[in-house]
Design a protein around this motif. Structure first.
Motif, PDB file in Angstrom:
ATOM      1  N   LEU A  16       0.828  -1.210   0.000  1.00 16.96           N
ATOM      2  CA  LEU A  16       0.000   0.000   0.000  1.00 16.96           C
ATOM      3  C   LEU A  16       0.862   1.260   0.000  1.00 16.96           C
ATOM      4  O   LEU A  16       0.502   2.265  -0.623  1.00 16.96           O
ATOM      5  CB  LEU A  16      -0.970  -0.016   1.181  1.00 16.96           C
ATOM      6  N   LEU A  17       2.019   1.200   0.668  1.00 15.57           N
ATOM      7  CA  LEU A  17       2.932   2.344   0.614  1.00 15.57           C
ATOM      8  C   LEU A  17       3.449   2.549  -0.806  1.00 15.57           C
ATOM      9  O   LEU A  17       3.590   3.689  -1.276  1.00 15.57           O
ATOM     10  CB  LEU A  17       4.110   2.127   1.580  1.00 15.57           C
TER      11      LEU A  17
ATOM     12  N   GLN B 274       0.696   4.095  -2.748  1.00  9.78           N
ATOM     13  CA  GLN B 274       0.552   5.497  -2.378  1.00  9.78           C
ATOM     14  C   GLN B 274       1.585   6.359  -3.104  1.00  9.78           C
ATOM     15  O   GLN B 274       1.270   7.412  -3.663  1.00  9.78           O
ATOM     16  CB  GLN B 274       0.713   5.630  -0.852  1.00  9.78           C
ATOM     17  N   ARG B 275       2.831   5.844  -3.131  1.00  8.99           N
ATOM     18  CA  ARG B 275       3.914   6.579  -3.782  1.00  8.99           C
ATOM     19  C   ARG B 275       3.676   6.672  -5.294  1.00  8.99           C
ATOM     20  O   ARG B 275       3.827   7.733  -5.899  1.00  8.99           O
ATOM     21  CB  ARG B 275       5.229   5.838  -3.505  1.00  8.99           C
TER      22      ARG B 275
ATOM     23  N   ARG C   7       1.121   9.258  -6.320  1.00  9.87           N
ATOM     24  CA  ARG C   7       1.298  10.579  -5.709  1.00  9.87           C
ATOM     25  C   ARG C   7       1.063  11.735  -6.684  1.00  9.87           C
ATOM     26  O   ARG C   7       0.331  12.660  -6.384  1.00  9.87           O
ATOM     27  CB  ARG C   7       2.692  10.672  -5.087  1.00  9.87           C
TER      28      ARG C   7
ATOM     29  N   VAL D 146      -6.470   0.704   3.078  1.00  7.83           N
ATOM     30  CA  VAL D 146      -6.136   2.037   2.543  1.00  7.83           C
ATOM     31  C   VAL D 146      -6.437   3.124   3.574  1.00  7.83           C
ATOM     32  O   VAL D 146      -5.890   4.222   3.499  1.00  7.83           O
ATOM     33  CB  VAL D 146      -6.907   2.357   1.232  1.00  7.83           C
TER      34      VAL D 146
ATOM     35  N   PHE E  29      -3.432   4.898   5.489  1.00  5.32           N
ATOM     36  CA  PHE E  29      -2.427   5.724   4.817  1.00  5.32           C
ATOM     37  C   PHE E  29      -3.065   7.030   4.341  1.00  5.32           C
ATOM     38  O   PHE E  29      -3.946   7.005   3.476  1.00  5.32           O
ATOM     39  CB  PHE E  29      -1.823   4.944   3.640  1.00  5.32           C
TER      40      PHE E  29
ATOM     41  N   GLU F 214      -2.398   9.694   2.443  1.00  5.17           N
ATOM     42  CA  GLU F 214      -2.505  10.102   1.036  1.00  5.17           C
ATOM     43  C   GLU F 214      -3.373   9.137   0.243  1.00  5.17           C
ATOM     44  O   GLU F 214      -4.092   9.546  -0.663  1.00  5.17           O
ATOM     45  CB  GLU F 214      -1.120  10.130   0.381  1.00  5.17           C
ATOM     46  N   LEU F 215      -3.273   7.866   0.600  1.00  7.55           N
ATOM     47  CA  LEU F 215      -4.073   6.859  -0.100  1.00  7.55           C
ATOM     48  C   LEU F 215      -5.547   7.056   0.226  1.00  7.55           C
ATOM     49  O   LEU F 215      -6.410   7.040  -0.655  1.00  7.55           O
ATOM     50  CB  LEU F 215      -3.594   5.463   0.324  1.00  7.55           C
TER      51      LEU F 215
ATOM     52  N   ARG G   8      -7.633   9.554  -1.690  1.00  5.02           N
ATOM     53  CA  ARG G   8      -8.082   9.277  -3.060  1.00  5.02           C
ATOM     54  C   ARG G   8      -8.842   7.954  -3.151  1.00  5.02           C
ATOM     55  O   ARG G   8      -8.959   7.390  -4.236  1.00  5.02           O
ATOM     56  CB  ARG G   8      -6.887   9.301  -4.015  1.00  5.02           C
ATOM     57  N   SER G   9      -9.358   7.446  -2.007  1.00  5.63           N
ATOM     58  CA  SER G   9      -9.915   6.084  -2.025  1.00  5.63           C
ATOM     59  C   SER G   9     -11.367   5.988  -1.593  1.00  5.63           C
ATOM     60  O   SER G   9     -11.831   6.721  -0.723  1.00  5.63           O
ATOM     61  CB  SER G   9      -9.110   5.181  -1.076  1.00  5.63           C
TER      62      SER G   9
END
Ligand code: PMP
Ligand code: GLN
Length: 384
Positions: free
Chosen positions: A183-184, A187-188, A191, A216, A219, A221-222, A225-226
């Motif tokens: 998931l990281l 996320q990256r 971005r 999700v 995290f 940032e994730l 957008r989820s």
């Protein structure tokens, strides 16, 4: 009178493999390890609350976004499990089943010409929902042997038209789970893009061997957008209650609700009342679920080890994949039909989870069954 001819919006879609195999199991009186549902009841306390609320007259429309008491319980749960503080008014919607949530999320954001990335083998409802929204489904294969995501290949598949990417962990049908590192990485990777994520987490509590479900929601940032989708059906042994929920940040949720309010408007009232009560009165239920299902997986896998099926124990879900190449060279569908009609055990072939089926010899068993049912099935499977 002639019926006007129509050109199908889903020409490649037939009856789902789950319906097909459950029907075949019924017709031939086979033990049904095909379609994913438990052969045991929801907790008695939950059933009691449902009949209580029906008798109390809680039988009319709930609020469009879900019963506040249930959304509050869910907010507490999400904080406890995923350390995500969500606004239960703006960021959670209760829907009639996770399938409806998936459909609403897809239709809220996918426009004609948009691309949506899905990973095969994939759950059968994603592709038709995307097609009906006018989107184009980009199917990427999960990698052998453990059904992991190739993140470089995923990065390469993202274009200016990519609108949505769908992940599913724990994964139906393989039982594989995504890790926090996955998931990281996702996320990256997203971005600097406008890509949204639809995260199908309906088996969130069915993870084994000390693993923790990576959501999700964990995290920042994730999550931003989820859409994260969950199902009470899996968690409370109540697939027939068709109740689930979606969690998303306010701006995404507000678009989600525009579809939900015209698709079904609400979820079933007394079921929401019962779930709210049960979640409040029995918070330990959720922490015991993984152990309960791990025992079932172990029971089934220990039995299966004495057969000629090959397998790697599932990391999560209530499904176990098995390879039958040492037993038969029939194709998957034919073997599942043979197994159901001649051996008396129904299973699901893997090929329908692929957009482009390739020859294989894998099938999926559902082990959400009483030990007695599993043992009867194992006795038959071990004779092959
Ligand atoms: N996603 C996956 C991966 C599933 O296996 C299921 C199970 N049917 C669903 C979504 C749909 O869940 P529901 O029955 O709550 O619609
Ligand atoms: N999710 C269930 C499975 O994978 C089936 C649900 C359905 O029949 N559509 O078996």
């Amino acid at each position: 009178m002639n019926t006007p001819s129509i050109s199908s919006k889903l020409p490649e879609v037939g009856t789902t493999i789950f319906t097909e195999m459950s029907l075949l199991a019924q017709t031939h009186n086979a033990i049904n390890l095909s379609q994913g549902f438990p052969d045991f009841n929801p907790p008695q306390g939950l059933i009691d609350r449902l009949s209580y609320h029906i008798n109390q007259g809680h039988n009319q429309y709930a609020p469009m976004s879900g019963l506040p008491a249930l959304r509050q319980q869910l907010a507490t749960k999400l904080d406890r499990w995923y350390q995500r503080q969500v606004d239960h008014d703006q960021e959670i919607t209760v829907v009639p089943g996770a399938t409806a949530a998936l459909f609403c999320a897809i239709h809220a954001v996918v426009r004609p010409g948009d691309e949506v990335i899905v990973f095969d083998p994939s759950y059968d409802s994603y592709d038709p929902a995307i097609t009906l929204a006018g989107g184009r489904c980009v199917h990427l294969p999960l990698q052998a042997p453990n059904y992991t995501i190739d993140w470089q290949r995923t990065a390469d598949a993202i274009t200016s038209r990519t609108r949505l990417l769908i992940i599913n962990s724990p994964h139906n049908p393989s039982g594989t789970v995504l890790t926090s590192e996955d998931l990281l990485t996702l996320q990256r990777l997203l971005r600097d893009t406008e890509v949204l994520v639809l995260s199908d987490e309906v088996y969130e509590h069915l993870v084994f061997d000390g693993r923790r479900h990576a959501s999700v929601l964990q995290f920042d940032e994730l999550f931003a957008r989820s859409f994260a989708v969950f199902s009470f059906g899996k968690t409370y042994h109540a697939t027939g209650w068709k109740t689930g929920y979606c969690v998303a940040p306010g701006p995404l949720m507000s678009e989600f609700r525009k579809v939900h309010q015209y698709l079904t408007f609400v979820a079933v009232t007394p079921i929401q009342c019962a779930l709210a009560d049960f979640m409040a009165s029995d918070p330990h239920y959720l922490s015991e679920l993984a152990g309960f299902y791990q025992q079932k997986r172990d029971y089934f896998c220990t039995g299966l080890a004495a057969s000629r099926f090959g397998f790697t124990p599932a990391q999560g879900t209530f499904f176990q994949l098995a390879d039958y190449s040492a037993i038969s060279d029939l194709d998957e569908r034919a073997f599942c039909h043979y197994l159901t009609t001649e051996v008396g055990v129904a299973a699901i072939p893997l090929q329908p989870f692929y957009r482009q089926p390739a020859p294989g010899s894998q099938l999926r068993f559902c082990f959400a069954k009483s030990d007695h049912t599993l043992q009867r099935a194992l006795d038959k499977l071990c004779r092959l």
